[in-house]
Design an enzyme around this catalytic site. Structure first.
Site, short mmCIF file in Angstrom:
data_model
loop_
_atom_site.label_atom_id
_atom_site.label_comp_id
_atom_site.label_asym_id
_atom_site.label_seq_id
_atom_site.Cartn_x
_atom_site.Cartn_y
_atom_site.Cartn_z
N ARG A 224 2.52 4.69 3.92
CA ARG A 224 3.23 3.53 4.46
C ARG A 224 4.72 3.73 4.22
O ARG A 224 5.12 4.15 3.13
CB ARG A 224 2.75 2.28 3.71
N TYR B 51 12.16 -6.54 2.09
CA TYR B 51 10.80 -6.40 1.59
C TYR B 51 10.38 -4.92 1.53
O TYR B 51 10.64 -4.17 2.47
CB TYR B 51 9.79 -7.16 2.48
N ASP C 213 4.52 -2.18 7.23
CA ASP C 213 4.22 -3.59 6.96
C ASP C 213 5.38 -4.46 7.47
O ASP C 213 6.51 -4.33 7.01
CB ASP C 213 4.04 -3.81 5.45
N HIS D 76 5.21 -7.73 7.32
CA HIS D 76 5.21 -8.82 6.33
C HIS D 76 5.51 -10.19 6.93
O HIS D 76 6.38 -10.92 6.46
CB HIS D 76 6.17 -8.49 5.17
N GLU E 190 1.31 -3.78 10.18
CA GLU E 190 0.62 -4.77 9.35
C GLU E 190 1.30 -6.14 9.42
O GLU E 190 2.53 -6.22 9.44
CB GLU E 190 0.64 -4.26 7.90
N GLU F 216 -4.15 -9.88 4.36
CA GLU F 216 -4.10 -9.83 2.89
C GLU F 216 -3.97 -11.21 2.27
O GLU F 216 -4.34 -11.39 1.12
CB GLU F 216 -2.97 -8.90 2.40
N ARG G 69 -7.49 -6.83 6.29
CA ARG G 69 -6.84 -6.47 5.02
C ARG G 69 -7.40 -7.23 3.82
O ARG G 69 -6.97 -7.00 2.69
CB ARG G 69 -5.35 -6.81 5.13
N GLU H 84 -5.48 0.58 0.74
CA GLU H 84 -4.12 0.65 0.21
C GLU H 84 -4.18 1.06 -1.26
O GLU H 84 -5.02 0.58 -2.01
CB GLU H 84 -3.44 -0.73 0.33
N TRP I 120 8.74 -14.97 3.77
CA TRP I 120 9.02 -13.78 2.96
C TRP I 120 7.95 -12.74 3.23
O TRP I 120 6.81 -13.03 3.44
CB TRP I 120 9.04 -14.11 1.47
O1 EZ4 Z 1 3.67 -8.53 -0.66
O2 EZ4 Z 1 0.92 -7.91 -2.84
O3 EZ4 Z 1 0.81 -4.74 1.81
N1 EZ4 Z 1 1.19 -5.13 0.77
C1 EZ4 Z 1 1.92 -6.25 0.60
C2 EZ4 Z 1 2.25 -6.59 -0.82
C3 EZ4 Z 1 2.38 -8.09 -1.01
C4 EZ4 Z 1 2.15 -8.43 -2.46
C5 EZ4 Z 1 2.21 -9.94 -2.68
O4 EZ4 Z 1 1.80 -10.26 -3.95
O5 EZ4 Z 1 2.26 -6.91 1.55
O6 EZ4 Z 1 3.43 -5.94 -1.20
CO CO Z 2 1.20 -6.34 3.28
#
Ligand code: EZ4
Ligand code: CO
Length: 402
Positions: free
Chosen positions: A147, A159, A210, A212, A236, A262, A283, A339, A402
């Site tokens: 990743r 991030y 990701d 996010h 992701e 996730e 996820r 992961e 976030w």
């Molecule tokens: O932000 O696990 O794909 N992984 C992620 C992680 C999440 C954290 C949050 O607690 O997106 O880095």
């Molecule tokens: Co993630």
């Protein structure tokens, strides 16, 4: 067999973890991860106040009945705190069942479907050259999938950019830090990162990214299209998925595979996504989605739509969760990838485990149960420290995801 004690162990060997230990009258005990990043004490209290007293005296073999008791019996269904607490109990009960049967949990689930679990590592850097170098280090170590996350010019604290070389740890001691986000800057930048990585390492490595939860569906559709030429393994969490149907728009526009889930904590969070084939990888993992018992249902529903697993495995999921996830990964006929972010040495000392990395795969081993333990004496040396996940704002100050 009877449950005689339920312990909740909160410790901070490098970061905070909550672990449940269920003890039986036969001397066998089971472990479950109960860590919910930034909300550790809420889950610990939920277990101590509302679950532990109900478990004493029960037969730990009746995993399904105990799951139903905790889920239906709460009346207030679902939600991350409740489902993480239930997950921890469920995992510990599977651990006990495995130890009693003298079998690893994947044997109880139906046996192994593969020789090892394909994992992806986390490369990150402050800019494109640093991230390209970081990807190279993972490839040198034998990773087949990586990743990649990079700092974005003009944005501080993006991030996915870590302090150390290997582990990216978003939670910081104290109150949430504020980070900045600019969608136009990101959409312009992200394809350049993958262009540089492909130009350096060619078409073979699996590359993941990701987003996010930062984009709207039409923005994610546009990014997915611009990623197509770089053949990503997945993008992701392109959008936050409270509205599951929002993924339809992305699917109509791009063949870049989508991974999501996730933050989902039950099958109901992804029911439409799974039934309507709106993602390619799910996820969800053991600790935040109701344990092995519930995750198995999600995975089976996913399989009907040829959706494969891509379980969350960041450092805030303890080695106890990783060991349990690997048991599922070994069994799942529709396994995709796992992961894997290496834990700090302190974390690994507190949670001895048998899984090991070999040539791009994690090998779970054949120890009875889930294959992870806790050194309680050592855990006591690392007391809990309040920590929070960051928040994000747009450049004009608007709160964002976030
Ligand atoms: O932000 O696990 O794909 N992984 C992620 C992680 C999440 C954290 C949050 O607690 O997106 O880095
Ligand atoms: Co993630």
């Amino acid at each position: 067999m009877k449950i005689i004690a339920v312990k909740v162990i909160v410790c901070s060997p490098g970061r905070n973890f909550v672990t449940i230990k269920i003890e039986t009258d036969e001397g066998i005990y089971g472990l479950g991860d109960a860590t919910l990043n930034g909300r550790e004490k809420s889950v610990a209290t939920y277990i101590e106040e509302h679950i532990s007293p109900c478990l004493i005296g029960r037969n730990p073999s009746n995993i399904e009945d105990i799951w139903q008791y905790l889920y239906r019996g709460a009346y207030w269904r679902r939600g991350p705190i409740t489902m993480t607490a239930i997950a921890a109990v469920d995992c510990a009960l599977w651990d006990i069942k495995g130890k009693k049967a003298n079998m690893p949990v994947h044997e109880l689930l139906g046996g192994s479907s593969r020789n090892g679990v394909l994992v992806y590592g986390h490369a990150n850097g402050q800019d494109i050259p640093a991230t390209v170098d970081a990807v190279g280090r993972y490839l040198d170590e034998g990773y087949l999938a990586v990743r990649a996350q990079s700092g974005i010019p003009g944005l501080e604290k993006v991030y996915g950019i870590g302090r150390g070389e290997k582990f990216y740890e978003p939670a910081e001691t104290g109150l949430p830090i504020e980070t900045l986000w600019s969608t136009p800057a990101y959409l312009d930048f992200a394809p350049k990162l993958f262009e540089a990585i492909r130009n350096t390492y060619g078409s073979k490595p699996h590359l993941l990214h990701d987003i996010h939860h930062r984009l709207t569906p039409i923005e994610a559709a546009r990014l997915g299209k611009s990623f197509e030429q770089f053949n990503l393994f997945w993008m992701e969490d392109p959008v936050p998925a409270e509205n599951q149907e929002s993924l339809k728009l992305i699917r109509q526009h791009t063949t870049t595979p989508i991974a999501i889930g996730e933050v989902f904590n039950s099958i109901w969070d992804c029911e439409i996504i799974l039934r309507e084939q709106l993602c390619d990888y799910i996820r969800s993992t053991v600790v935040h989605a109701g344990g092995i018992t519930h995750l198995r249902r999600i995975i089976d529903l996913a399989s009907l739509s040829q959706i494969r697993t891509g379980c969350h495995g960041a450092t805030d999921l303890s080695p106890v969760c990783m060991a349990a996830a690997l048991q599922i990964d070994m069994w799942a006929p529709n396994f995709g990838i796992q992961e894997y972010m290496v834990h700090s040495p302190e974390t690994n000392d507190v949670f001895p485990h048998q899984y090991k990395f070999e040539k791009g795969y994690l090998i779970p081993g054949n120890e009875p149960g889930i294959g992870a333990d806790i050194n309680e004496k050592l855990a006591k040396k690392y007391p809990y420290k309040p920590a929070s996940l960051p928040v994000a704002r747009l450049t004009d100050g608007t709160m964002w995801n976030w």
